[in-house]
Design an enzyme around this catalytic site. Structure first.
Site, mmCIF file in Angstrom:
data_model
loop_
_atom_site.group_PDB
_atom_site.id
_atom_site.type_symbol
_atom_site.label_atom_id
_atom_site.label_comp_id
_atom_site.label_asym_id
_atom_site.label_seq_id
_atom_site.Cartn_x
_atom_site.Cartn_y
_atom_site.Cartn_z
ATOM 1 N N ASP A 61 72.047 31.603 105.195
ATOM 2 C CA ASP A 61 71.471 30.490 105.950
ATOM 3 C C ASP A 61 70.831 30.969 107.246
ATOM 4 O OD1 ASP A 61 72.285 28.661 104.052
ATOM 5 O OD2 ASP A 61 74.153 28.158 105.090
ATOM 6 N N TYR A 120 82.195 38.676 102.968
ATOM 7 C CA TYR A 120 81.739 38.088 104.219
ATOM 8 C C TYR A 120 82.840 38.202 105.274
ATOM 9 C CZ TYR A 120 77.680 35.689 102.132
ATOM 10 O OH TYR A 120 76.489 35.388 101.520
#
Length: 260
Positions: A61, A120
């Site tokens: 994003d 992540y």
């Protein structure tokens, strides 16, 4: 894209690169905003003097960073020693994107669909830090880290994460295999780390927001179980800011590479 294969007149490569996502509107092409994909594709096309289309391992994003992102692309067979172009490519890319290396891979290799796992990390700091504010989320409220550790035990045993996915996600299912999940706290900083075979849109940032609510005792462990089973995004916690999130590594089968 899934069935795309390079032709007999082309070689397929993986590009391994890193980026500071602060000034970009995510990985994927945007009509009216600058993306990482656009900058890389323009740079490769200009440097190699041939049109290049690149396909990433996934989407990040707007504002999310990557220590390692992988994208595949095809070039004519006539190109040799592609890694000789790494240094000039980095001169073109500027200060917030770095090309690490090229790897020749099998003609049908896919950066997205052949990935075994992705990892992540999300960074949080609990005391004001003027040198870390662009890459970590400042949470001025102290939280119960022991409650968060308990919550992780629940999350890692679950498989359907619809409750942590952005609404209107274009996916066929919400199943993810969590391979590892950790919460490490040290000297007024915390790092959430998660490794899985796939991730849903907004999933990591929503998990972290939910964990923070648990740490603040606004969501109980029993309520977390109910949230996971409900599949309802509205019942989960808030989505933390993008700036603390890093895609840190992507793993592939070793036999996909033709050069190391």
């Amino acid at each position: 894209m899934k069935n795309q294969k390079s032709t007999k007149t082309q070689r397929r490569y993986f590009a391994d690169f890193s980026y500071n996502g602060t000034n970009y509107h995510g990985w994927q092409f945007q009509k009216n905003a600058l993306s990482i994909q656009q900058v890389l594709e323009d740079g490769l096309s200009s440097l190699l003097k041939t049109p290049i289309k690149i396909y990433g391992a996934g989407r990040t994003d707007s504002g999310v960073h990557a220590l390692q992102m992988i994208a595949h692309f095809d070039i004519p067979m006539s190109f040799e020693n592609l890694n000789a172009y790494v240094k000039p490519m980095n001169s073109y890319l500027g200060k917030d994107i770095k090309l690490n290396s090229f790897y020749q891979v099998k003609p049908n290799a896919q950066a997205r669909f052949d990935a075994i796992s992705r990892t992540y990390r999300y960074h949080i700091h609990f005391e004001k830090d003027v040198f870390n504010q662009d890459f970590s989320y400042y949470l001025f409220t102290q939280i119960d880290h022991n409650q968060i550790i308990k919550a992780l035990e629940i999350i890692k045993c679950h498989s359907d994460f619809k409750c942590f996915s952005k609404s209107k996600s274009d996916v066929s299912h919400f199943l993810c295999e969590i391979k590892d999940v950790q919460w490490n706290y040290h000297q007024h900083k915390a790092v959430f780390s998660i490794k899985a075979n796939r991730f849903l849109r907004g999933m990591v940032r929503c998990i972290v927001g939910t964990l923070i609510q648990i740490g603040k005792n606004k969501i109980s462990i029993e309520e977390l179980k109910s949230i996971l089973n409900s599949g309802d995004r509205k019942k989960a916690g808030y989505s933390v800011p993008a700036k603390g999130l890093f895609l840190t590594s992507i793993e592939y089968p070793s036999d996909i590479y033709l050069t190391q």
